[in-house]
Design a protein around this motif. Structure first.
Motif, PDB file in Angstrom:
ATOM      1  N   SER A 100      27.259  46.063  24.388  1.00 59.77           N
ATOM      2  CA  SER A 100      28.635  46.436  24.720  1.00 59.77           C
ATOM      3  C   SER A 100      29.622  45.297  24.489  1.00 59.77           C
ATOM      4  N   GLY A 101      29.123  44.104  24.294  1.00 55.80           N
ATOM      5  CA  GLY A 101      29.988  42.942  24.174  1.00 55.80           C
ATOM      6  C   GLY A 101      30.230  42.223  25.485  1.00 55.80           C
ATOM      7  N   GLY A 102      29.667  42.765  26.556  1.00 53.94           N
ATOM      8  CA  GLY A 102      29.790  42.103  27.852  1.00 53.94           C
ATOM      9  C   GLY A 102      31.193  42.186  28.420  1.00 53.94           C
ATOM     10  N   TRP A 103      31.509  41.235  29.267  1.00 56.49           N
ATOM     11  CA  TRP A 103      32.813  41.213  29.920  1.00 56.49           C
ATOM     12  C   TRP A 103      33.887  40.781  28.922  1.00 56.49           C
ATOM     13  N   GLU A 104      35.050  41.410  29.009  1.00 54.15           N
ATOM     14  CA  GLU A 104      36.170  41.073  28.143  1.00 54.15           C
ATOM     15  C   GLU A 104      37.225  40.326  28.937  1.00 54.15           C
ATOM     16  N   HIS A 105      37.825  39.332  28.308  1.00 52.44           N
ATOM     17  CA  HIS A 105      38.932  38.609  28.930  1.00 52.44           C
ATOM     18  C   HIS A 105      40.248  39.277  28.552  1.00 52.44           C
ATOM     19  N   GLY A 106      41.104  39.479  29.523  1.00 58.08           N
ATOM     20  CA  GLY A 106      42.408  40.058  29.245  1.00 58.08           C
ATOM     21  C   GLY A 106      43.180  40.273  30.528  1.00 58.08           C
ATOM     22  N   ASN A 107      44.331  40.915  30.399  1.00 61.00           N
ATOM     23  CA  ASN A 107      45.197  41.163  31.546  1.00 61.00           C
ATOM     24  C   ASN A 107      44.794  42.467  32.232  1.00 61.00           C
ATOM     25  N   PHE A 108      43.545  42.514  32.668  1.00 65.82           N
ATOM     26  CA  PHE A 108      42.994  43.703  33.314  1.00 65.82           C
ATOM     27  C   PHE A 108      41.730  43.303  34.065  1.00 65.82           C
ATOM     28  N   PRO A 109      41.265  44.148  34.996  1.00 66.89           N
ATOM     29  CA  PRO A 109      40.049  43.824  35.751  1.00 66.89           C
ATOM     30  C   PRO A 109      38.807  43.927  34.876  1.00 66.89           C
ATOM     31  N   GLU A 110      38.131  42.798  34.692  1.00 66.85           N
ATOM     32  CA  GLU A 110      37.003  42.742  33.752  1.00 66.85           C
ATOM     33  C   GLU A 110      35.829  43.608  34.179  1.00 66.85           C
ATOM     34  N   ASP A 111      35.638  43.787  35.484  1.00 65.21           N
ATOM     35  CA  ASP A 111      34.500  44.583  35.923  1.00 65.21           C
ATOM     36  C   ASP A 111      34.728  46.073  35.668  1.00 65.21           C
ATOM     37  N   TYR A 112      35.895  46.583  36.051  1.00 66.56           N
ATOM     38  CA  TYR A 112      36.179  47.998  35.840  1.00 66.56           C
ATOM     39  C   TYR A 112      36.164  48.344  34.354  1.00 66.56           C
ATOM     40  N   ALA A 113      36.712  47.454  33.538  1.00 66.16           N
ATOM     41  CA  ALA A 113      36.690  47.693  32.088  1.00 66.16           C
ATOM     42  C   ALA A 113      35.256  47.776  31.564  1.00 66.16           C
ATOM     43  N   LEU A 114      34.362  46.948  32.095  1.00 67.22           N
ATOM     44  CA  LEU A 114      32.971  46.982  31.656  1.00 67.22           C
ATOM     45  C   LEU A 114      32.301  48.284  32.065  1.00 67.22           C
ATOM     46  N   TRP A 115      32.528  48.735  33.305  1.00 67.84           N
ATOM     47  CA  TRP A 115      31.892  49.999  33.723  1.00 67.84           C
ATOM     48  C   TRP A 115      32.353  51.147  32.828  1.00 67.84           C
ATOM     49  N   LEU A 116      33.661  51.230  32.570  1.00 68.32           N
ATOM     50  CA  LEU A 116      34.156  52.320  31.744  1.00 68.32           C
ATOM     51  C   LEU A 116      33.654  52.204  30.304  1.00 68.32           C
ATOM     52  N   LYS A 117      33.503  50.993  29.822  1.00 70.81           N
ATOM     53  CA  LYS A 117      32.985  50.796  28.466  1.00 70.81           C
ATOM     54  C   LYS A 117      31.538  51.263  28.362  1.00 70.81           C
ATOM     55  N   LEU A 118      30.710  50.921  29.348  1.00 72.22           N
ATOM     56  CA  LEU A 118      29.319  51.354  29.349  1.00 72.22           C
ATOM     57  C   LEU A 118      29.209  52.862  29.479  1.00 72.22           C
ATOM     58  N   LEU A 119      30.007  53.458  30.352  1.00 70.61           N
ATOM     59  CA  LEU A 119      29.982  54.909  30.516  1.00 70.61           C
ATOM     60  C   LEU A 119      30.464  55.602  29.246  1.00 70.61           C
ATOM     61  N   HIS A 120      31.482  55.067  28.613  1.00 74.00           N
ATOM     62  CA  HIS A 120      31.999  55.641  27.369  1.00 74.00           C
ATOM     63  C   HIS A 120      30.937  55.608  26.271  1.00 74.00           C
ATOM     64  N   ALA A 121      30.083  54.597  26.307  1.00 71.52           N
ATOM     65  CA  ALA A 121      29.015  54.475  25.310  1.00 71.52           C
ATOM     66  C   ALA A 121      27.835  55.402  25.600  1.00 71.52           C
ATOM     67  N   GLY A 122      27.892  56.124  26.711  1.00 63.75           N
ATOM     68  CA  GLY A 122      26.846  57.083  27.021  1.00 63.75           C
ATOM     69  C   GLY A 122      25.800  56.610  28.006  1.00 63.75           C
TER      70      GLY A 122
END
Length: 337
Positions: free
Chosen positions: A175-197
């Motif tokens: 998934s690329g792991g945690w992303e740095h940006g102007n957003f919560p890195e944990d929530y973005a990771l959960w949604l990214k993993l769920l989006h990937a199935g």
């Protein structure tokens, strides 16, 4: 030597009073085949010395220098050093209960669909009672004990307690792991993993004591502001349920609903209607979007209805009403606040 079963990623900055207890709670757990990668991220107190003392006493602890580059960089540094099949998180001021890692690994090995699990949590603080709103959040999170329930509720709030999770390293790396940006890195990771199935869920057993404090990042860092959570929701709604040009209606013309509406429109999503119960709003237009009453909503018609109200009991009433009227959650409507 063969890799351990679990590598724990533990960033720490100025955590000298609490980090020893955090690490020790992992070391005395029922799963002993672990490695703790503690990242000292630019501490100006004795955090580094405490961690080095722990490493001198137990070879399972290793200390990395994060250079003060922030949480995401510290996590990615530790992840790059991990070789185990499973990677767990831990914060420097929380306490793991003995079965935490053993139970998490057992759940992942029992269900190949899961990319990760969190655990139920017990909130605590030493200076004052935990706020009712945070208690309500923990109660909601602790109830997401199936992958289906967590997926259904993924756009309400962050559905996993970050320091409680244990993840498959392979899925995390893909998934690329945690992303740095102007957003919560944990929530973005959960949604990214769920989006990937991938599947995610929480274990029903309380296995982490989760410290609340006035200095926690969710209260002090603008990346965890409610608007930034809403931006992440809009991003993954546009990538997933609203992909392919599907339009939507937003139930909620208050601050939560309007903020989501604005971010959805920035993502190119057409918001056809707003639903609200306030008589002064019904029949008007807000930012060019017509406002209708719930009675005017009608049956499902192809567009997705997003329920975005900030009061939990109101959300549950709307969910029950829509279901009784033949709307199918996950198909015709989603709760997004």
């Amino acid at each position: 030597m063969p890799p351990p079963v679990v590598t724990v990623l533990l960033p720490a900055r100025n955590s000298a009073p609490t980090v020893a207890r955090a690490v020790e709670s992992l070391l005395v757990g029922t799963l002993s085949d672990i490695r703790v990668l503690a990242v000292d991220d630019g501490s100006t107190d004795d955090t580094r010395g405490v961690l080095q003392g722990l490493a001198a006493r137990d070879t399972r602890v290793e200390v990395l220098d994060g250079g003060g580059r922030g949480l995401v960089a510290a996590l990615q540094l530790a992840l790059s050093q991990a070789t185990s099949p499973y990677v767990a998180r831990m914060d420097a001021d929380d306490e793991a209960l003995p079965r935490r890692l053993e139970a998490s690994v057992a759940a992942l090995e029992a269900d190949s669909h899961l990319a990760g699990v969190g655990t139920a949590v017990e909130l605590f603080r030493e200076d004052q009672p935990v706020s009712p709103s945070l208690q309500a959040y923990a109660a909601w999170l602790n109830g997401l004990t199936t992958a289906e329930a967590l997926f259904r509720e993924r756009f309400i709030e962050s559905p996993l307690c970050h320091p409680s999770v244990c993840l498959r390293r392979e899925a995390l790396l893909a998934s690329g792991g945690w992303e740095h940006g102007n957003f919560p890195e944990d929530y973005a990771l959960w949604l990214k993993l769920l989006h990937a199935g991938h599947g995610l869920r929480n274990l029903p057993e309380v296995l982490l004591r989760w410290r609340d404090s006035s200095g926690r990042l969710t209260r002090t860092d603008p990346r965890y502001d409610v608007r930034r959570f809403t931006w992440v929701k809009a991003r993954y709604l546009a990538l997933g349920p609203l992909a392919g040009g599907r339009s939507c209606t937003v139930w909620g013309a208050g601050p939560s609903g309007l903020t989501l509406t604005r971010f959805l429109r920035e993502e190119g999503v057409a918001v056809q209607r707003l639903v609200d119960v306030h008589p002064r709003k019904v029949g008007t237009r807000i930012e060019g979007i017509p406002v209708v009453s719930p009675e005017q909503l009608g049956p499902p018609a192809g567009e997705l209805l997003l329920v975005c109200v900030g009061i939990r009991w109101a959300r549950e009433e709307i969910r029950a009403d829509l279901t009784a009227r033949g709307w199918v959650e996950g198909v015709d409507f989603l709760c997004a606040a």
